[in-house]
Enzyme design. Structure first.
Site, PDB file in Angstrom:
ATOM      1  N   ALA A   1       0.833  -1.209   0.000  1.00 21.44           N
ATOM      2  CA  ALA A   1       0.000   0.000   0.000  1.00 21.44           C
ATOM      3  C   ALA A   1       0.864   1.254   0.000  1.00 21.44           C
ATOM      4  O   ALA A   1       0.661   2.174  -0.811  1.00 21.44           O
ATOM      5  CB  ALA A   1      -0.938  -0.005   1.205  1.00 21.44           C
ATOM      6  N   TYR A   2       1.847   1.294   0.885  1.00 19.07           N
ATOM      7  CA  TYR A   2       2.718   2.471   0.996  1.00 19.07           C
ATOM      8  C   TYR A   2       3.557   2.661  -0.263  1.00 19.07           C
ATOM      9  O   TYR A   2       3.580   3.748  -0.869  1.00 19.07           O
ATOM     10  CB  TYR A   2       3.622   2.317   2.214  1.00 19.07           C
ATOM     11  CG  TYR A   2       4.684   3.373   2.361  1.00 19.07           C
ATOM     12  CD1 TYR A   2       4.357   4.731   2.367  1.00 19.07           C
ATOM     13  CD2 TYR A   2       6.020   3.027   2.515  1.00 19.07           C
ATOM     14  CE1 TYR A   2       5.328   5.707   2.514  1.00 19.07           C
ATOM     15  CE2 TYR A   2       7.001   3.987   2.672  1.00 19.07           C
ATOM     16  CZ  TYR A   2       6.653   5.325   2.667  1.00 19.07           C
ATOM     17  OH  TYR A   2       7.626   6.277   2.805  1.00 19.07           O
TER      18      TYR A   2
END
Length: 250
Positions: free
Chosen positions: A157-158
């Site tokens: 996600a990051y």
């Protein structure tokens, strides 16, 4: 005495109340810029701004929640007003980093990562870059991460949100160059900040995967950001500068 090469310029630094953003804000102010700092914590943000003013710099703090689009747009408006009608330097530094297995990332955390790491920079640029074009100059520096370039378990996600910001860097470079606005990014490696303190020993373990095998400091990342924002980098445009102890070199 530091060269006052940012004298007469207004800089907006998101997430400027701690870590890398604070180091950038202090360095820009030392070199003559009027700095608008944004963050969520009023007390900490005002403390940083007051510290800059106490040594002769010029700075103000604006509270903003970058996960909220209305707050992002209000920040852009306030920065323009505080800067006397212009913002010459935008540093999109604020970011959040949900980590963990893909199956364990909550939808709210995923949405927040993209809101803060992608949408907020997008709409700050949308609000500020056209005004830079009208003045014929400006500089935008985005802060990404080394894991936007290579895959790392637990960083889907990051890393993907920051990879989007790297592509935006190149898109904006193509879009705004003719108007005299330079757009670049830095890609930090493991850096010891208030935000990464929760990583504990894993931060050092991650740093050991780099050739230099050490954690970076906010000042070391800030040096690259300030350079890219300055006239010394006048022909550097659309690039992503790794500041990661050589991790992307191997």
């Amino acid at each position: 005495m530091t060269e006052q090469d940012f004298a007469g310029r207004t800089a907006l630094v998101t997430g400027g109340n701690s870590g890398i953003g604070r180091a950038v804000a202090e360095a820009l102010a030392e070199r003559g810029a009027y700095v608008v700092i944004s963050g969520r914590d009023d007390a900490r943000g005002n403390e940083v701004a007051a510290g800059i003013r106490s040594v002769g710099g010029r700075a103000d703090f604006v509270q903003a929640d970058l996960a909220d689009l209305d707050s992002v747009q209000a920040l852009a408006k306030q920065a323009i007003e505080l800067g006397g009608g212009h913002v010459d330097v935008l540093v999109n530094n604020a970011g959040i980093f949900p980590m963990g297995p893909t199956a364990d990332v909550a939808p709210a955390d995923f949405d927040a990562a993209y809101a803060v790491n992608v949408r907020a920079p997008f709409y700050l640029v949308a609000a500020l870059a056209p005004l830079m074009v009208q003045r014929g100059h400006g500089s935008i520096v985005n802060v990404t991460t080394m894991v936007a370039t290579f895959g790392m378990a637990g960083a889907a996600a990051y890393g993907s949100s920051k990879a989007a910001l790297q592509l935006l860097t190149k898109s904006w470079a193509a879009e705004y160059a003719a108007g005299g606005v330079r757009v670049n990014a830095v890609s930090p490696g493991p850096t010891r900040t208030e935000g990464t303190a929760v990583m504990g020993d894993s931060l050092d373990q991650l740093a050991n995967t780099t050739p230099m095998q050490r954690v970076g400091s906010p000042a070391e990342i800030a040096a690259g950001i300030v350079f890219l924002a300055s006239d010394q980098a006048s022909l550097i445009h659309g690039t992503v500068l790794p500041i990661d102890g050589g991790r992307l070199a191997v």
